[in-house]
Write a protein that holds these residues in place. Structure first.
Motif, PDB file in Angstrom:
ATOM      1  N   GLN A  35       0.838  -1.183   0.000  1.00 10.26           N
ATOM      2  CA  GLN A  35       0.000   0.000   0.000  1.00 10.26           C
ATOM      3  C   GLN A  35       0.878   1.239   0.000  1.00 10.26           C
ATOM      4  OE1 GLN A  35      -2.620  -0.421   3.403  1.00 10.26           O
ATOM      5  NE2 GLN A  35      -4.200  -1.379   2.140  1.00 10.26           N
ATOM      6  N   LEU A  36       0.506   2.216  -0.822  1.00 15.60           N
ATOM      7  CA  LEU A  36       1.212   3.479  -0.905  1.00 15.60           C
ATOM      8  C   LEU A  36       0.307   4.586  -0.393  1.00 15.60           C
ATOM      9  CD1 LEU A  36       2.714   3.114  -4.505  1.00 15.60           C
ATOM     10  CD2 LEU A  36       3.744   2.424  -2.338  1.00 15.60           C
ATOM     11  N   VAL A  37       0.842   5.439   0.464  1.00 13.08           N
ATOM     12  CA  VAL A  37       0.069   6.520   1.055  1.00 13.08           C
ATOM     13  C   VAL A  37       0.778   7.835   0.795  1.00 13.08           C
ATOM     14  CG1 VAL A  37      -0.943   7.466   3.148  1.00 13.08           C
ATOM     15  CG2 VAL A  37      -0.835   4.996   2.835  1.00 13.08           C
ATOM     16  N   GLU A  38       0.099   8.736   0.067  1.00  8.97           N
ATOM     17  CA  GLU A  38       0.635  10.060  -0.204  1.00  8.97           C
ATOM     18  C   GLU A  38       0.164  11.047   0.855  1.00  8.97           C
ATOM     19  OE1 GLU A  38      -0.589   8.422  -4.390  1.00  8.97           O
ATOM     20  OE2 GLU A  38      -1.427   8.460  -2.362  1.00  8.97           O
ATOM     21  N   SER A  39       0.961  12.076   1.066  1.00  5.50           N
ATOM     22  CA  SER A  39       0.590  13.151   1.963  1.00  5.50           C
ATOM     23  C   SER A  39       1.323  14.416   1.544  1.00  5.50           C
ATOM     24  CB  SER A  39       0.911  12.806   3.424  1.00  5.50           C
ATOM     25  OG  SER A  39       2.302  12.617   3.607  1.00  5.50           O
ATOM     26  N   GLY A  40       0.890  15.549   2.069  1.00  7.46           N
ATOM     27  CA  GLY A  40       1.555  16.815   1.818  1.00  7.46           C
ATOM     28  C   GLY A  40       0.811  17.760   0.900  1.00  7.46           C
ATOM     29  N   GLY A  41      -0.294  17.318   0.327  1.00 10.33           N
ATOM     30  CA  GLY A  41      -1.071  18.191  -0.536  1.00 10.33           C
ATOM     31  C   GLY A  41      -1.822  19.240   0.261  1.00 10.33           C
ATOM     32  N   GLY A  42      -2.407  20.191  -0.460  1.00  5.07           N
ATOM     33  CA  GLY A  42      -3.157  21.245   0.186  1.00  5.07           C
ATOM     34  C   GLY A  42      -3.409  22.404  -0.742  1.00  5.07           C
ATOM     35  N   LEU A  43      -3.860  23.511  -0.164  1.00  2.00           N
ATOM     36  CA  LEU A  43      -4.147  24.736  -0.899  1.00  2.00           C
ATOM     37  C   LEU A  43      -2.980  25.698  -0.741  1.00  2.00           C
ATOM     38  CD1 LEU A  43      -6.106  26.599  -2.462  1.00  2.00           C
ATOM     39  CD2 LEU A  43      -7.037  27.285  -0.240  1.00  2.00           C
ATOM     40  N   VAL A  44      -2.489  26.213  -1.857  1.00  2.33           N
ATOM     41  CA  VAL A  44      -1.350  27.118  -1.834  1.00  2.33           C
ATOM     42  C   VAL A  44      -1.534  28.196  -2.896  1.00  2.33           C
ATOM     43  CG1 VAL A  44      -0.002  25.730  -3.456  1.00  2.33           C
ATOM     44  CG2 VAL A  44       1.176  27.227  -1.831  1.00  2.33           C
ATOM     45  N   GLN A  45      -0.993  29.377  -2.638  1.00  2.00           N
ATOM     46  CA  GLN A  45      -1.061  30.468  -3.602  1.00  2.00           C
ATOM     47  C   GLN A  45      -0.052  30.269  -4.725  1.00  2.00           C
ATOM     48  OE1 GLN A  45      -1.047  34.478  -2.017  1.00  2.00           O
ATOM     49  NE2 GLN A  45      -1.896  33.791  -0.064  1.00  2.00           N
ATOM     50  N   ASN A  85       5.621  20.067  -0.409  1.00  3.24           N
ATOM     51  CA  ASN A  85       6.458  18.877  -0.451  1.00  3.24           C
ATOM     52  C   ASN A  85       5.578  17.657  -0.238  1.00  3.24           C
ATOM     53  OD1 ASN A  85       8.834  17.317  -0.587  1.00  3.24           O
ATOM     54  ND2 ASN A  85       9.073  17.343   1.636  1.00  3.24           N
ATOM     55  N   LEU A  86       5.476  16.822  -1.257  1.00  2.00           N
ATOM     56  CA  LEU A  86       4.689  15.605  -1.181  1.00  2.00           C
ATOM     57  C   LEU A  86       5.564  14.435  -0.775  1.00  2.00           C
ATOM     58  CD1 LEU A  86       2.554  15.878  -4.457  1.00  2.00           C
ATOM     59  CD2 LEU A  86       2.145  16.927  -2.218  1.00  2.00           C
ATOM     60  N   SER A  87       4.979  13.500  -0.051  1.00  2.00           N
ATOM     61  CA  SER A  87       5.689  12.290   0.320  1.00  2.00           C
ATOM     62  C   SER A  87       4.812  11.080   0.071  1.00  2.00           C
ATOM     63  CB  SER A  87       6.144  12.329   1.781  1.00  2.00           C
ATOM     64  OG  SER A  87       5.032  12.391   2.657  1.00  2.00           O
ATOM     65  N   CYS A  88       5.451   9.952  -0.148  1.00  2.00           N
ATOM     66  CA  CYS A  88       4.766   8.691  -0.399  1.00  2.00           C
ATOM     67  C   CYS A  88       5.511   7.601   0.350  1.00  2.00           C
ATOM     68  CB  CYS A  88       4.728   8.397  -1.901  1.00  2.00           C
ATOM     69  SG  CYS A  88       4.170   6.732  -2.338  1.00  2.00           S
ATOM     70  N   VAL A  89       4.803   6.880   1.215  1.00  2.00           N
ATOM     71  CA  VAL A  89       5.420   5.810   1.988  1.00  2.00           C
ATOM     72  C   VAL A  89       4.728   4.487   1.694  1.00  2.00           C
ATOM     73  CG1 VAL A  89       6.199   7.338   3.811  1.00  2.00           C
ATOM     74  CG2 VAL A  89       3.956   6.266   3.983  1.00  2.00           C
ATOM     75  N   ALA A  90       5.513   3.431   1.637  1.00  2.00           N
ATOM     76  CA  ALA A  90       4.999   2.092   1.407  1.00  2.00           C
ATOM     77  C   ALA A  90       4.790   1.383   2.736  1.00  2.00           C
ATOM     78  CB  ALA A  90       5.959   1.296   0.527  1.00  2.00           C
ATOM     79  N   SER A  91       3.622   0.768   2.897  1.00  2.50           N
ATOM     80  CA  SER A  91       3.292   0.097   4.149  1.00  2.50           C
ATOM     81  C   SER A  91       3.372  -1.416   4.068  1.00  2.50           C
ATOM     82  CB  SER A  91       1.886   0.496   4.611  1.00  2.50           C
ATOM     83  OG  SER A  91       0.907   0.138   3.658  1.00  2.50           O
ATOM     84  N   SER A 121      17.071   6.692   0.695  1.00  2.00           N
ATOM     85  CA  SER A 121      17.941   5.572   0.347  1.00  2.00           C
ATOM     86  C   SER A 121      17.842   4.402   1.314  1.00  2.00           C
ATOM     87  CB  SER A 121      19.393   6.046   0.264  1.00  2.00           C
ATOM     88  OG  SER A 121      19.836   6.565   1.496  1.00  2.00           O
ATOM     89  N   THR A 122      17.326   4.607   2.515  1.00  5.08           N
ATOM     90  CA  THR A 122      17.253   3.554   3.526  1.00  5.08           C
ATOM     91  C   THR A 122      15.859   2.969   3.719  1.00  5.08           C
ATOM     92  OG1 THR A 122      16.956   5.158   5.316  1.00  5.08           O
ATOM     93  CG2 THR A 122      19.205   4.523   4.759  1.00  5.08           C
ATOM     94  N   LYS A 123      14.868   3.534   3.078  1.00  4.21           N
ATOM     95  CA  LYS A 123      13.512   3.011   3.150  1.00  4.21           C
ATOM     96  C   LYS A 123      12.757   3.381   1.886  1.00  4.21           C
ATOM     97  CE  LYS A 123      11.901   6.956   5.902  1.00  4.21           C
ATOM     98  NZ  LYS A 123      11.262   7.358   7.181  1.00  4.21           N
ATOM     99  N   ASN A 124      11.631   2.744   1.685  1.00  2.90           N
ATOM    100  CA  ASN A 124      10.838   2.946   0.478  1.00  2.90           C
ATOM    101  C   ASN A 124       9.942   4.175   0.632  1.00  2.90           C
ATOM    102  OD1 ASN A 124      11.874   0.656  -0.884  1.00  2.90           O
ATOM    103  ND2 ASN A 124      10.484  -0.667   0.272  1.00  2.90           N
ATOM    104  N   THR A 125      10.548   5.334   0.442  1.00  2.00           N
ATOM    105  CA  THR A 125       9.835   6.595   0.550  1.00  2.00           C
ATOM    106  C   THR A 125      10.177   7.472  -0.638  1.00  2.00           C
ATOM    107  OG1 THR A 125       9.931   6.476   2.972  1.00  2.00           O
ATOM    108  CG2 THR A 125       9.332   8.584   1.992  1.00  2.00           C
ATOM    109  N   LEU A 126       9.178   8.079  -1.225  1.00  4.41           N
ATOM    110  CA  LEU A 126       9.322   8.935  -2.388  1.00  4.41           C
ATOM    111  C   LEU A 126       8.860  10.344  -2.042  1.00  4.41           C
ATOM    112  CD1 LEU A 126       9.978   8.906  -5.512  1.00  4.41           C
ATOM    113  CD2 LEU A 126       7.511   8.613  -5.839  1.00  4.41           C
ATOM    114  N   TYR A 127       9.565  11.350  -2.557  1.00  4.16           N
ATOM    115  CA  TYR A 127       9.238  12.743  -2.291  1.00  4.16           C
ATOM    116  C   TYR A 127       9.102  13.516  -3.593  1.00  4.16           C
ATOM    117  CZ  TYR A 127      11.050  11.516   2.333  1.00  4.16           C
ATOM    118  OH  TYR A 127      11.285  10.911   3.547  1.00  4.16           O
ATOM    119  N   LEU A 128       8.326  14.579  -3.539  1.00  7.11           N
ATOM    120  CA  LEU A 128       8.231  15.524  -4.640  1.00  7.11           C
ATOM    121  C   LEU A 128       8.195  16.926  -4.056  1.00  7.11           C
ATOM    122  CD1 LEU A 128       7.980  15.809  -7.745  1.00  7.11           C
ATOM    123  CD2 LEU A 128       5.500  15.993  -7.400  1.00  7.11           C
ATOM    124  N   GLN A 129       9.297  17.649  -4.201  1.00 10.26           N
ATOM    125  CA  GLN A 129       9.365  19.033  -3.778  1.00 10.26           C
ATOM    126  C   GLN A 129       8.882  19.906  -4.923  1.00 10.26           C
ATOM    127  OE1 GLN A 129      10.268  20.519  -0.727  1.00 10.26           O
ATOM    128  NE2 GLN A 129       9.420  22.312  -1.784  1.00 10.26           N
TER     129      GLN A 129
END
Length: 119
Positions: A3-13, A19-25, A73-81
């Motif tokens: 399972q992949l869970v994204e977070s970090g979204g929202g409303l911005v000007q 910064n979005l993140s995605c972690v594998a469970s 590099s040490t865990k299955n986590t993806l980011y998008l700045q």
């Protein structure tokens, strides 16, 4: 199954950053590729950025110079700045992971996180 869970979204000007993140469970072995996609209402899901197992990175033209994809590099986590956000960036952003299961390459998707850029 994973399972992949994204977070970090929202409303911005416009001009703001997120910064979005995605972690594998679940259990993931031999990841082939990780990527961010986005989909706006009434439009097809499009590739935003991807990073392969060998570290190769590519971006779609609309986000070049503004977005940065990375992985832990040490865990299955993806980011998008995401910097210098524009109204055209408004979409649901999805995390995608391709990994080998035996000789089969499988796709896994997160539930998505909403990004809204509006003044």
């Amino acid at each position: 199954q994973v399972q992949l869970v994204e977070s970090g979204g929202g409303l911005v000007q416009p001009g703001g950053s997120l910064n979005l993140s995605c972690v594998a469970s679940g259990s993931i072995s031999r990841i082939y590729n990780m990527a961010w996609y986005r989909q706006a209402p009434g439009k097809q899901r499009e590739l935003v950025a991807q990073i392969s197992n060998d570290g190769s990175i590519s971006y779609s033209d609309p986000v070049k110079g503004r977005f940065t994809i990375s992985r832990e590099s040490t865990k299955n986590t993806l980011y998008l700045q995401m910097n210098s956000l524009k109204p055209g960036d408004t979409a649901v952003y999805y995390c995608n992971v391709q990994s080998w299961r035996g000789i089969i390459l499988r796709d896994y998707w997160g539930q998505g996180t909403q990004v809204t850029v509006s003044s």
